[in-house]
Design a protein around this motif. Structure first.
Motif, short mmCIF file in Angstrom:
data_model
loop_
_atom_site.label_atom_id
_atom_site.label_comp_id
_atom_site.label_asym_id
_atom_site.label_seq_id
_atom_site.Cartn_x
_atom_site.Cartn_y
_atom_site.Cartn_z
N VAL B 56 0.85 -1.18 0.00
CA VAL B 56 0.00 0.00 0.00
C VAL B 56 0.89 1.24 0.00
CG1 VAL B 56 -1.91 -1.11 1.22
CG2 VAL B 56 -0.14 0.09 2.52
N GLN B 57 0.38 2.33 -0.46
CA GLN B 57 1.09 3.60 -0.52
C GLN B 57 2.21 3.62 -1.55
OE1 GLN B 57 -1.18 5.74 0.76
NE2 GLN B 57 0.61 6.95 1.24
N SER B 58 2.36 2.55 -2.33
CA SER B 58 3.36 2.65 -3.40
C SER B 58 2.85 3.62 -4.46
CB SER B 58 3.65 1.28 -3.99
OG SER B 58 2.48 0.75 -4.58
N ARG B 59 1.55 3.81 -4.53
CA ARG B 59 0.97 4.79 -5.47
C ARG B 59 -0.05 5.62 -4.71
NH1 ARG B 59 -0.07 0.86 -10.75
NH2 ARG B 59 1.44 -0.70 -10.10
N PRO B 60 0.41 6.61 -3.95
CA PRO B 60 -0.51 7.37 -3.07
C PRO B 60 -1.69 7.98 -3.83
CG PRO B 60 1.76 7.96 -2.62
CD PRO B 60 1.77 7.10 -3.85
#
Lengths: 372, 424
Positions: B56-60
């Motif tokens: 998660v959060q690799s592509r905010p």
């Protein structure tokens, strides 16, 4: 000695130039990026930069003037290059301060950068797109940078969360605040055909010619004929029923007020709101002259005589009467089967077979209904 | 594998992609039959099945799959003199349903994209009002707000097709349209907050961009269904769609939906601004020109198959899909022809049917592999049927530029490729 070299003899001889260019640049490229916004309507830099109204400016440092192969320069710029003009810190500084003083006959309509800091900064910015350019000086005194005017405002806006929301007495919800007279005057600059909104002022055809040549001709042509795909402003009378009508101020536009209003709010392209009210009167007068609507070079257009001028095509505008076209009346169930007597034939194929961006020849493709 | 190579090369031209797509369509079909042992994509463990993916959060802010890199807006460079006063097109052939993703909504600017900090944005109401007012964005968000789905179509959509078939692809022929859900305040509430004087019959919205866009809108429309919007599809307007504030003028030509909206003036007469005199007026064959042609009439187009979306699967089941919309209300019916308009079948409308919004239609057929001349014909709730291009030209000539809602024909060839044509 050619003209530009005379101008350059501000003390800089050609031989001295490389030495001077070798030194670090004084400007701040980041601030220069802001200054460059004034240039960006006509010039591109960076990845995939292409020629626009003006040439793209990648690798401009070290380039001989007027030598990009795919850009059409003025004769004056080409001959300056032939005479040995090469762009660097010194030559760009001289040129950008007052382009036409250095190269009389340049196509560049830009009047020049008045502030020395702006000059230094924009040149430092351009240098970041030229591999042969010297680097910018380390910016000193970062503890006390000299902020540009705009930055001060932004900083204040950020630190003072002042006008987030307001309430007042009156209204249904009591939201917002009363606009001041100065605020209304700053934004309400629209002009109507009946003359409402015209500011006091005046300008002559002769003044307009000078202003037009400096500010407008680079895109619209010396006689309003339009350069490339930029709008044609003059001529085209009696072409509206032709296969290729030429819709200009003289041949098509219904009202002169639109010319004044539009030039004042949006022109010159990329430097809107830079002309005075009198300048706009003068340019409007000159456009009337280019369209043979006034014939006297001494003609002066003003808020007094403005509404006396009528454009020739005013009467040819009609209300939306689409509903009277036959197919609008055809309500009810349309034909569902055997609607045509014989098998359908193809009558026309797409003319442009490959519209992949970059693969269409501009000149071959030009001439169809555009969306400007 | 062939299709992976193609999808992962962002630099391939669209045309190469199309050709390759056709090739893989055939290859994949053959593969299914040829591998007696089974499809290696099934029989062998794949990397994505063995190794961990990004967390998660690799592509905010989420972005489309890399395999969708070809789904982008495109422009036609020769149309305009500069990109700052120009247009690009929605890739209709890659979309389904009725909502256009924000990043794919076509762009039309007259002075480039204004980048405005919402804290620095103001909306002024002046002219024939009791109290001229200034609102901040925060003020506007304290008015009651509404959510509504509308199509927005540029009046010049299909404008290049007046003289005949020109561009090969529904993105180019019909892509100056999009449909999103807007969140905003009814314009009526904002005007009433300032108090409209009795002689206030027109409003003029103005943009804050370098073109200071202006149009005249009759008060009746302003009080009817216009919105002052700050969200699209739930998130803030995109900069290219007028962030932080735009006008929504449902069913009327896109040029009136002023972006970067900073001022609304109330007046007793129209202003006859540049975009409603020199432009956005419809020149007729007689030399007369219609002005104030605001409504976008009913229109439809088949998006699949179309020149940029050929048939890659051979004969058999084929989904013919398209979109329809009308500035006069809901679409009640779309008919589709596969023989150039000789015979028609009523297509299936699917998804929400909302007034002045895009509608999705499908016709599911069994393609026998022969040439098709595909057309679609929309009908709206007023009973109006989309006309043929021949009818439009007979009524208006070929120089109107705007309001071309004629029926489009696609020629599907036996190999599945598709061309923009006109028919007898």
């Amino acid at each position: 000695m050619s003209k530009f070299l005379k101008v350059l003899s501000l003390g800089v001889s050609l031989a001295a130039l490389p030495v001077l260019a070798g030194g670090a640049l004084a400007g701040d490229p980041d601030k220069g990026a802001k200054v460059f916004k004034k240039c960006a309507a006509c010039h591109a830099v960076g990845e995939n930069a292409k020629n626009k109204v003006g040439p793209q400016l990648n690798e401009v440092f070290g380039r001989a003037a007027g030598t990009l192969e795919d850009y059409k320069y003025s004769k004056a710029m080409i001959s300056a290059g032939d005479d040995g003009l090469v762009w660097d810190d010194a030559t760009l500084t001289t040129y950008l301060e007052k382009p036409r003083a250095m190269i009389k006959g340049t196509k560049m309509a830009f009047a020049g950068l008045k502030k020395e800091k702006d000059l230094e900064n924009v040149i430092a910015y351009l240098a970041t797109f030229s591999s042969s350019a010297p680097a910018a000086e380390e910016q000193q005194g970062s503890a006390e940078p000299e902020p540009a005017e705009g930055e001060v405002q932004t900083a204040e806006a950020a630190s003072a969360p002042a006008p987030v929301s307001a309430t007042r007495d009156g209204g249904v919800f009591g939201l917002g605040r009363v606009a001041t007279e100065d605020e209304i005057a700053a934004w309400d600059i629209d002009v109507r055909p009946d003359g409402m909104g015209l500011p006091q002022g005046s300008g002559t055809v002769a003044d307009g010619e000078v202003l037009y040549t400096d500010n407008c001709a680079v895109c619209h042509g010396d006689f309003g004929e339009g350069v490339g795909r930029w709008p044609v402003l003059a001529g085209g009378q009696d072409t509206l029923t032709d296969e290729r009508p030429e819709k200009t101020i003289g041949s098509y536009w219904p009202y002169l007020s639109t010319v004044y209003d539009y030039v004042r709010r949006a022109m010159p392209y990329g430097n809107a709101r830079s002309l005075s009210d009198d300048d706009v009167y003068a340019i409007t007068a000159y456009l009337l002259y280019l369209n043979d609507i006034v014939e006297d070079e001494d003609f002066e257009l003003s808020n007094e005589n403005f509404t006396e001028i009528r454009l020739p095509n005013e009467e040819n505008f009609i209300a939306d009467d689409r509903a009277e076209e036959p197919h609008y009346a055809d309500k009810g169930d349309p034909c569902m089967s055997d609607c045509k007597d014989s098998p359908v034939e193809i009558t026309m194929h797409a003319q442009i077979l490959d519209v992949t961006p970059g693969s269409v020849d501009d000149n071959d493709a030009a001439g169809m209904g555009g969306v400007d | 594998m062939n299709d992976e190579t193609v999808s992962q090369s962002p630099n391939l031209s669209r045309r190469t992609l199309l050709k390759a797509g056709l090739a893989t369509g055939v290859a994949a079909g053959a593969a299914g039959a040829a591998h007696a042992g089974g499809d290696p994509l099934i029989t062998e463990v794949q990397d994505w099945n063995r190794y961990l993916g990004e967390g998660v959060q690799s592509r905010p802010y989420g972005t489309p799959s890399e395999f969708e890199a070809h789904v982008v807006r495109r422009d036609v460079e020769w149309l305009t003199a500069s990109t700052e006063s120009s247009v690009n097109f929605t890739p209709l052939q890659d979309l389904d349903g009725i909502i256009t993703p924000n990043g794919l909504c076509f762009e039309r600017h007259h002075g480039g994209i204004a980048e405005i900090n919402p804290a620095d944005h103001r909306l002024m109401i002046n002219g024939l009002v009791d109290t001229p007012l200034v609102f901040t964005m925060e003020d506007l968000k304290r008015f009651p707000r509404e959510n509504r789905v509308y199509f927005l179509e540029c009046a010049a959509n299909s404008g290049m097709e007046w003289r005949g078939s020109q561009l090969n692809g529904c993105q180019y022929t019909h892509g100056m349209v999009h449909c999103v859900m807007y969140t905003g305040v009814p314009l009526k509430l904002i005007l009433e907050e300032a108090g409209i004087k009795t002689n206030g019959k027109w409003v003029m919205p103005e943009g804050a961009d370098a073109s200071a866009m202006t149009r005249s809108i009759p008060m009746e429309k302003a009080l009817d269904d216009c919105l002052v919007a700050f969200k699209m599809n739930g998130e803030a307007l995109r900069p290219e769609q007028g962030y932080p504030l735009r006008l929504v003028v449902p069913g009327w030509e896109g040029n009136m939906w002023v972006k970067w909206l900073r001022r609304i003036e109330v007046g007793d007469e129209p202003w006859h601004q540049r975009e409603e005199t020199s432009k956005y007026t419809d020149l007729l064959e007689s030399g007369k020109a219609r002005r104030f042609t605001w409504v976008m009439d009913a229109k439809s187009v088949v998006t699949n198959p179309s020149p940029q979306a050929p048939i890659t699967h051979g004969k058999g089941p084929l989904v013919i899909s398209g979109v329809a919309w009308s500035g006069n209300g809901r679409i009640t019916r779309v008919d589709v022809s596969i023989d150039g308009g000789r015979n028609w079948k009523t297509a299936r409308l699917d998804g929400p049917s909302l007034s002045k919004a895009m509608h999705r239609f499908y016709l599911d057929i069994d393609w026998d592999g022969s040439d098709l001349l595909i057309q679609s014909r929309a009908m709206d709730e007023s009973g109006y049927f989309q006309p043929t291009k021949t009818e439009l030209r007979a009524a208006r000539g070929e120089n109107s530029i705007y309001h071309n809602n004629g029926i489009q024909t696609w020629h599907v060839k036996a190999d599945g490729t598709v061309e923009n044509v006109e028919v007898s």
